[in-house]
Design a protein around this motif. Structure first.
Motif, PDB file in Angstrom:
ATOM      1  N   ALA A   1       0.820  -1.214   0.000  1.00 42.42           N
ATOM      2  CA  ALA A   1       0.000   0.000   0.000  1.00 42.42           C
ATOM      3  C   ALA A   1       0.852   1.260   0.000  1.00 42.42           C
ATOM      4  CB  ALA A   1      -0.925  -0.010   1.217  1.00 42.42           C
ATOM      5  N   SER A   2       2.070   1.167   0.494  1.00 41.49           N
ATOM      6  CA  SER A   2       2.936   2.346   0.549  1.00 41.49           C
ATOM      7  C   SER A   2       3.495   2.739  -0.817  1.00 41.49           C
ATOM      8  CB  SER A   2       4.090   2.086   1.522  1.00 41.49           C
ATOM      9  OG  SER A   2       4.811   0.917   1.130  1.00 41.49           O
ATOM     10  N   SER A   3       3.584   1.788  -1.730  1.00 47.71           N
ATOM     11  CA  SER A   3       4.060   2.076  -3.103  1.00 47.71           C
ATOM     12  C   SER A   3       3.248   1.220  -4.067  1.00 47.71           C
ATOM     13  CB  SER A   3       5.556   1.790  -3.235  1.00 47.71           C
ATOM     14  OG  SER A   3       5.887   0.513  -2.697  1.00 47.71           O
ATOM     15  N   PRO A   4       1.988   1.600  -4.300  1.00 53.72           N
ATOM     16  CA  PRO A   4       1.023   0.715  -4.951  1.00 53.72           C
ATOM     17  C   PRO A   4       0.984   0.776  -6.475  1.00 53.72           C
ATOM     18  CG  PRO A   4      -0.089   2.702  -4.240  1.00 53.72           C
ATOM     19  CD  PRO A   4       1.352   2.848  -3.814  1.00 53.72           C
ATOM     20  N   LEU A   5       1.768   1.664  -7.104  1.00 57.40           N
ATOM     21  CA  LEU A   5       1.597   1.893  -8.531  1.00 57.40           C
ATOM     22  C   LEU A   5       2.630   1.147  -9.374  1.00 57.40           C
ATOM     23  CD1 LEU A   5       0.743   5.695  -8.744  1.00 57.40           C
ATOM     24  CD2 LEU A   5      -0.783   3.737  -8.457  1.00 57.40           C
ATOM     25  N   VAL A   6       2.162   0.730 -10.541  1.00 57.34           N
ATOM     26  CA  VAL A   6       3.022   0.156 -11.570  1.00 57.34           C
ATOM     27  C   VAL A   6       3.223   1.235 -12.625  1.00 57.34           C
ATOM     28  CG1 VAL A   6       3.290  -1.683 -13.275  1.00 57.34           C
ATOM     29  CG2 VAL A   6       2.035  -2.130 -11.143  1.00 57.34           C
ATOM     30  N   LEU A   7       4.437   1.738 -12.746  1.00 56.32           N
ATOM     31  CA  LEU A   7       4.752   2.773 -13.729  1.00 56.32           C
ATOM     32  C   LEU A   7       5.410   2.101 -14.931  1.00 56.32           C
ATOM     33  CD1 LEU A   7       4.958   5.725 -14.611  1.00 56.32           C
ATOM     34  CD2 LEU A   7       7.130   5.861 -13.365  1.00 56.32           C
ATOM     35  N   TYR A   8       4.785   2.253 -16.089  1.00 59.19           N
ATOM     36  CA  TYR A   8       5.164   1.441 -17.234  1.00 59.19           C
ATOM     37  C   TYR A   8       5.524   2.297 -18.452  1.00 59.19           C
ATOM     38  CZ  TYR A   8       4.829  -2.677 -20.339  1.00 59.19           C
ATOM     39  OH  TYR A   8       5.078  -3.690 -21.223  1.00 59.19           O
ATOM     40  N   PRO A   9       6.798   2.617 -18.649  1.00 58.32           N
ATOM     41  CA  PRO A   9       7.206   3.193 -19.931  1.00 58.32           C
ATOM     42  C   PRO A   9       7.052   2.123 -21.019  1.00 58.32           C
ATOM     43  CG  PRO A   9       8.883   3.523 -18.230  1.00 58.32           C
ATOM     44  CD  PRO A   9       7.919   2.506 -17.703  1.00 58.32           C
TER      45      PRO A   9
END
Length: 362
Positions: free
Chosen positions: A259-267
């Protein structure tokens, strides 16, 4: 014309609406297979790993197949901006001399030269990758089973014909001939915990180590019929290992992040996130799914892509198009990668002041 477009799953959009997009929000960065297409992402990689992510301290899982695995391994090196610049240069400059009377390089020749390139690029530096204080590298490869457990003049074509037919019927049926194997760095035994669930496909996890790093990375890049598979990698199930894009072309995975770093960042180089290489022909499998709800895709606008040399991204067909004319291919690919600086510049501006109106549904 805007060069960049942003596509978000519903959870990612809600998070950005409330918090913006902060470096500490990112728990995973996938990196697709796709050969030379990955070159277009070089400026974005250098922005993210050289500047933006350095403002945070949380662990980040880097998940790659084929050229994506090479990109993510390079991001784990010390002085990674210089290393990423070298990756772009070396990839563009690669060339396969043809013996007299031969129209294309053999799989044996490509495999030998590719291994030399890996040794020259990562030799003596694998400990930087395996012990990185923040980044947890996961290299994906595809392991043959049954008829594909060994390479052979007849076994491999027959096996992949069967794999194509099985996958056409049902992606899960592909697992009768090919497994997903994830080589993970980060812990003394077993590698770091996986940032995605593997219930979607038969999978194995193996520790990425000094003993198997080169083999695992070469296997992840070993396109069937273009390179030879890597056989029986140390510390992993026995078998022939091919390109990780066969099972996971664009990392359409069931991500699970804290929950503290929940994102998938996708270039990425396009909007759709295709599950496996054999799914390219099945457009209905290119749609988003709940697995991608926490993902933000950063990709070039298709209209902008048409302004690039040859009106497309660099791709493997360019090796055939230009043949032995290295100078012309180099000029075209350098033109595309230079233009791609706009992607990084526009994303940097957006990060300073995130604009929700620019985010489209994934």
């Amino acid at each position: 014309m805007q060069a960049l477009r942003l596509y978000a799953g519903p959870q990612a959009r809600r998070h950005i609406e409330h918090h913006g997009l902060r470096p500490c929000d990112v728990g995973a960065i996938p990196a697709a297979a796709g050969g030379p297409k990955g070159l277009i992402l070089g400026p974005l990689d250098r922005l993210l790993f050289g500047e933006w992510l350095t403002r945070s301290t949380q662990p980040v899982h880097l998940i790659g197949a084929s050229i994506g695995a090479w990109r993510m391994a390079t991001a784990c090196l010390n002085h990674n901006v210089a290393a990423l610049e070298r990756l772009e240069h070396d990839y563009i400059a690669q060339h396969f001399e043809l013996p007299p009377g031969q129209k294309r390089p053999s799989a044996d020749q490509v495999s030998r030269q590719f291994r030399q390139n890996l040794d020259g690029f990562f030799g003596g530096r694998t400990s930087e990758i395996l012990t990185h204080p923040r980044y947890r590298l996961h290299v994906l490869a595809s392991r043959g089973r049954g008829i594909l457990a060994r390479d052979g003049r007849w076994r491999t074509p027959l096996g992949y014909a069967g794999a194509f037919a099985a996958n056409a019927a049902n992606r899960r049926a592909l697992a009768n001939l090919i497994d997903r194997v994830v080589f993970s760095a980060g812990q003394d035994t077993g590698g770091a915990a996986l940032p995605f669930d593997t219930g979607d496909f038969r999978s194995h996890q193996a520790r990425l180590s000094e003993d198997n790093f080169m083999d695992a990375l070469q296997a992840s890049c070993s396109i069937p019929f273009v390179l030879r598979p890597v056989q029986d990698i140390a510390g992993a199930p026995r078998g022939a290992y091919w390109d990780g894009g066969i099972t996971d072309y664009h990392m359409h995975l069931r991500y699970r992040l804290p929950a503290s770093s929940p994102l998938v960042l996708y270039p990425h180089f396009q909007r759709s996130v295709v599950p496996g290489w054999l799914d390219k022909a099945w457009k209905r499998r290119h749609a988003s799914s709940p697995a991608l709800d926490s993902m933000l895709v950063v990709a070039p606008d298709p209209a902008w892509v048409r302004t690039l040399p040859n009106a497309k991204l660099p791709d493997r067909t360019d090796f055939t198009r230009y043949g032995q004319d290295l100078a012309s291919r180099t000029r075209v690919w350098n033109g595309a990668t230079s233009a791609a600086q706009r992607l990084a510049d526009e994303f940097a501006q957006w990060l300073e002041k995130p604009d929700l109106s620019q985010i489209e549904p994934l």
